[in-house]
Motif scaffolding. Structure first.
Motif, PDB file in Angstrom:
ATOM      1  N   LEU A   1      10.215  10.240  11.402  1.00  0.00           N
ATOM      2  CA  LEU A   1       9.274   9.115  11.366  1.00  0.00           C
ATOM      3  C   LEU A   1       9.378   8.340  12.667  1.00  0.00           C
TER       4      LEU A   1
ATOM      5  N   GLY B   1       2.713   7.199   1.831  1.00  0.00           N
ATOM      6  CA  GLY B   1       2.657   8.667   1.929  1.00  0.00           C
ATOM      7  C   GLY B   1       3.190   9.283   0.657  1.00  0.00           C
TER       8      GLY B   1
ATOM      9  N   GLY C   1       7.297   1.781  11.068  1.00  0.00           N
ATOM     10  CA  GLY C   1       5.946   1.227  11.191  1.00  0.00           C
ATOM     11  C   GLY C   1       4.893   2.126  11.795  1.00  0.00           C
ATOM     12  N   LYS C   2       5.294   3.220  12.473  1.00  0.00           N
ATOM     13  CA  LYS C   2       4.269   4.065  13.080  1.00  0.00           C
ATOM     14  C   LYS C   2       4.143   5.426  12.384  1.00  0.00           C
ATOM     15  N   GLY C   3       4.772   5.557  11.240  1.00  0.00           N
ATOM     16  CA  GLY C   3       4.526   6.720  10.383  1.00  0.00           C
ATOM     17  C   GLY C   3       5.108   8.041  10.858  1.00  0.00           C
TER      18      GLY C   3
ATOM     19  N   ARG D   1       0.824  -1.206   0.000  1.00  0.00           N
ATOM     20  CA  ARG D   1       0.000   0.000   0.000  1.00  0.00           C
ATOM     21  C   ARG D   1       0.863   1.262   0.000  1.00  0.00           C
TER      22      ARG D   1
ATOM     23  N   GLY E   1       7.999  12.965  -4.178  1.00  0.00           N
ATOM     24  CA  GLY E   1       7.943  11.522  -4.372  1.00  0.00           C
ATOM     25  C   GLY E   1       6.801  10.865  -3.626  1.00  0.00           C
TER      26      GLY E   1
ATOM     27  N   VAL F   1       5.891   7.107  -1.426  1.00  0.00           N
ATOM     28  CA  VAL F   1       6.557   5.978  -0.770  1.00  0.00           C
ATOM     29  C   VAL F   1       5.545   4.859  -0.562  1.00  0.00           C
TER      30      VAL F   1
ATOM     31  N   LYS G   1      10.706   4.335  -2.005  1.00  0.00           N
ATOM     32  CA  LYS G   1      10.393   5.737  -2.314  1.00  0.00           C
ATOM     33  C   LYS G   1      10.671   5.960  -3.787  1.00  0.00           C
TER      34      LYS G   1
ATOM     35  N   GLY H   1       5.157  13.067  -0.829  1.00  0.00           N
ATOM     36  CA  GLY H   1       5.691  14.388  -0.503  1.00  0.00           C
ATOM     37  C   GLY H   1       5.775  15.217  -1.765  1.00  0.00           C
TER      38      GLY H   1
HETATM   39  C1  LIG Z   1       7.541  10.325  -0.128  1.00  0.00           C
HETATM   40  C2  LIG Z   1       7.113  10.582   1.229  1.00  0.00           C
HETATM   41  C3  LIG Z   1       8.088  11.495   1.923  1.00  0.00           C
HETATM   42  C4  LIG Z   1       8.349  12.768   1.396  1.00  0.00           C
HETATM   43  C5  LIG Z   1       9.228  13.640   2.065  1.00  0.00           C
HETATM   44  C6  LIG Z   1       9.848  13.266   3.262  1.00  0.00           C
HETATM   45  C7  LIG Z   1       9.601  11.981   3.800  1.00  0.00           C
HETATM   46  C8  LIG Z   1      10.263  11.601   5.104  1.00  0.00           C
HETATM   47  C9  LIG Z   1       9.357  11.935   6.242  1.00  0.00           C
HETATM   48  C10 LIG Z   1       8.730  11.099   3.114  1.00  0.00           C
HETATM   49  N1  LIG Z   1       8.485   9.799   3.650  1.00  0.00           N
HETATM   50  C11 LIG Z   1       9.443   8.828   3.543  1.00  0.00           C
HETATM   51  O1  LIG Z   1      10.505   9.012   2.951  1.00  0.00           O
HETATM   52  N2  LIG Z   1       9.167   7.619   4.205  1.00  0.00           N
HETATM   53  C12 LIG Z   1      10.099   6.632   4.358  1.00  0.00           C
HETATM   54  C13 LIG Z   1       9.503   5.648   5.100  1.00  0.00           C
HETATM   55  C14 LIG Z   1       8.198   6.012   5.393  1.00  0.00           C
HETATM   56  C15 LIG Z   1       8.002   7.250   4.822  1.00  0.00           C
HETATM   57  C16 LIG Z   1       7.646   4.977   6.189  1.00  0.00           C
HETATM   58  N3  LIG Z   1       6.440   4.802   6.755  1.00  0.00           N
HETATM   59  C17 LIG Z   1       5.350   5.599   6.559  1.00  0.00           C
HETATM   60  O2  LIG Z   1       5.323   6.597   5.822  1.00  0.00           O
HETATM   61  C18 LIG Z   1       4.106   5.229   7.298  1.00  0.00           C
HETATM   62  C19 LIG Z   1       3.009   6.079   7.205  1.00  0.00           C
HETATM   63  C20 LIG Z   1       1.826   5.765   7.913  1.00  0.00           C
HETATM   64  C21 LIG Z   1       1.747   4.608   8.709  1.00  0.00           C
HETATM   65  N4  LIG Z   1       0.574   4.268   9.389  1.00  0.00           N
HETATM   66  C22 LIG Z   1      -0.376   5.391   9.577  1.00  0.00           C
HETATM   67  C23 LIG Z   1      -1.682   4.888  10.148  1.00  0.00           C
HETATM   68  N5  LIG Z   1      -1.469   4.117  11.394  1.00  0.00           N
HETATM   69  C24 LIG Z   1      -2.736   3.685  11.965  1.00  0.00           C
HETATM   70  C25 LIG Z   1      -0.598   2.957  11.118  1.00  0.00           C
HETATM   71  C26 LIG Z   1       0.743   3.401  10.569  1.00  0.00           C
HETATM   72  C27 LIG Z   1       2.877   3.782   8.789  1.00  0.00           C
HETATM   73  C28 LIG Z   1       4.036   4.087   8.085  1.00  0.00           C
HETATM   74  N6  LIG Z   1       8.647   4.073   6.342  1.00  0.00           N
HETATM   75  N7  LIG Z   1       9.760   4.463   5.697  1.00  0.00           N
END
Ligand SMILES: CCc1cccc(CC)c1NC(=O)n1cc2c(c1)/C(=N\C(=O)c1ccc(N3CCN(C)CC3)cc1)N=N2
Length: 309
Positions: free
Chosen positions: A167, A43, A118-120, A40, A48, A50, A65, A45
């Motif tokens: 994160l 997220g 895992g917890k976002g 799934r 990009g 991910v 990503k 940004g």
């Molecule tokens: C492309 C997205 C982006 C753009 C810019 C910067 C960043 C870093 C923060 C990122 N993210 C990135 O690189 N990311 C690298 C990652 C990553 C993001 C990630 N996990 C999650 O994004 C995520 C989100 C929600 C989630 N749930 C939400 C609902 N809950 C009930 C259960 C858990 C669980 C995990 N693991 N490695």
């Protein structure tokens, strides 16, 4: 993964199982998209998206990503910057820094194989809870100080510490997760002011010699802003853009009286205009506010195993 919406604890199980390869995850040097089963979307940004992913041969859970080369403004240096930041991130190993296991690209896209957190996103937890209780904020700041000490020892300055770039792992530990890093050597990266100004230190707001931009003490200021925002729920200089710049330049902030005196003390020792007078990271880690919340009394002896590492 794709069809069956795995519950997070099932995922945690898979992650723990696959963690047994943790010392040599994703060994091959050459990766390609076919090696991964895409899950799934996690997220997206500015540049990009991910996705949850699993490397087929090892069952290793990771986050993939995807950056579109077209969106990286060809040749404008952003693509080169992504390459250089990949170089930095690949060589970092710290529990509070999101791991980059590898990368590959096809004609249109760059793929980064990242550790799955895992917890976002931490800022979503912060917004949902409004603000963190002091014990939780102290543990997060202790983990940030540990990660920043590791980065500074490797002459990497983060320069973009803010809740949006952090994160959270499945055990609640936080992980700095952003490619906006630069090495200590002055690089030609202009501070893109399109993001929030709230976290910029005064030396980056003021014009004049920008060699100070490459001093790791900029991260100390941002750590102070982060501490304030964790405890108060908003940034200390939050205002209109013009006013924010003015208030940063004068370190003009008020800390609500309900914040503990130890926490106030730490914030005041980090939000200091003169970079050389900001509290060094080793003193952050031993600050009374951190010690009070991070070391379990009866285990004072093996201090470093405290829940704050
Ligand atoms: C492309 C997205 C982006 C753009 C810019 C910067 C960043 C870093 C923060 C990122 N993210 C990135 O690189 N990311 C690298 C990652 C990553 C993001 C990630 N996990 C999650 O994004 C995520 C989100 C929600 C989630 N749930 C939400 C609902 N809950 C009930 C259960 C858990 C669980 C995990 N693991 N490695």
């Amino acid at each position: 993964l794709t069809s069956s919406a795995r519950s997070s604890d099932e995922l945690a199980l898979v992650e723990r199982k696959s963690a047994s390869y943790v010392d040599q995850p994703l060994m091959p040097k050459q990766f390609h998209l076919g090696m991964f089963e895409i899950g799934r979307p996690l997220g997206k940004g500015k540049f990009g998206r991910v996705y949850l992913a699993r490397e087929r041969s090892s069952n290793f859970i990771c986050a993939l990503k995807v950056l579109y080369k077209s969106e990286l403004q060809h040749g404008s240096g952003v693509e080169k910057q992504v390459r250089r930041e990949i170089e930095i991130q690949s060589n970092l190993r710290h529990p509070n820094i999101l791991k980059l296991y590898g990368h590959f690209h096809d004609s249109k896209r760059i793929f980064l194989i990242l550790e799955f957190a895992g917890k976002g996103e931490l800022y979503k937890h912060l917004r949902r809870e409004n603000r963190f209780p002091e014990w939780k904020a102290a543990q997060y700041i202790a983990q940030m100080a540990s990660a920043l000490r590791y980065l500074h020892r490797k002459h990497v300055i983060h320069r973009d510490i803010k809740p949006e770039n952090i994160l959270m792992g499945i055990h609640g530990e936080i992980k700095i997760s952003d490619f906006g890093w630069s090495v200590h050597a002055p690089n030609n990266r202009r501070a893109t002011l399109c993001g929030t100004l709230d976290y910029l230190p005064p030396e980056m707001i003021k014009s004049g010699s920008n060699d100070k931009w490459y001093n790791e003490k900029v991260d100390l200021w941002s750590l102070g802003v982060l501490t304030y925002e964790f405890l108060v729920g908003e940034a200390p200089f939050e205002d209109t853009p013009i006013m924010t710049q003015k208030r940063i330049a004068r370190a003009d902030m008020t800390i609500p009286e309900w914040v503990s005196k130890e926490a106030k003390d730490l914030i005041k020792r980090l939000l200091v205009l003169d970079p050389d007078k900001r509290l060094p990271l080793e003193d952050v880690q031993t600050h009374p506010w951190i010690i009070k919340h991070c070391v379990k009394g009866e285990r004072a002896a093996n201090r470093e195993k405290g829940s704050c590492k």
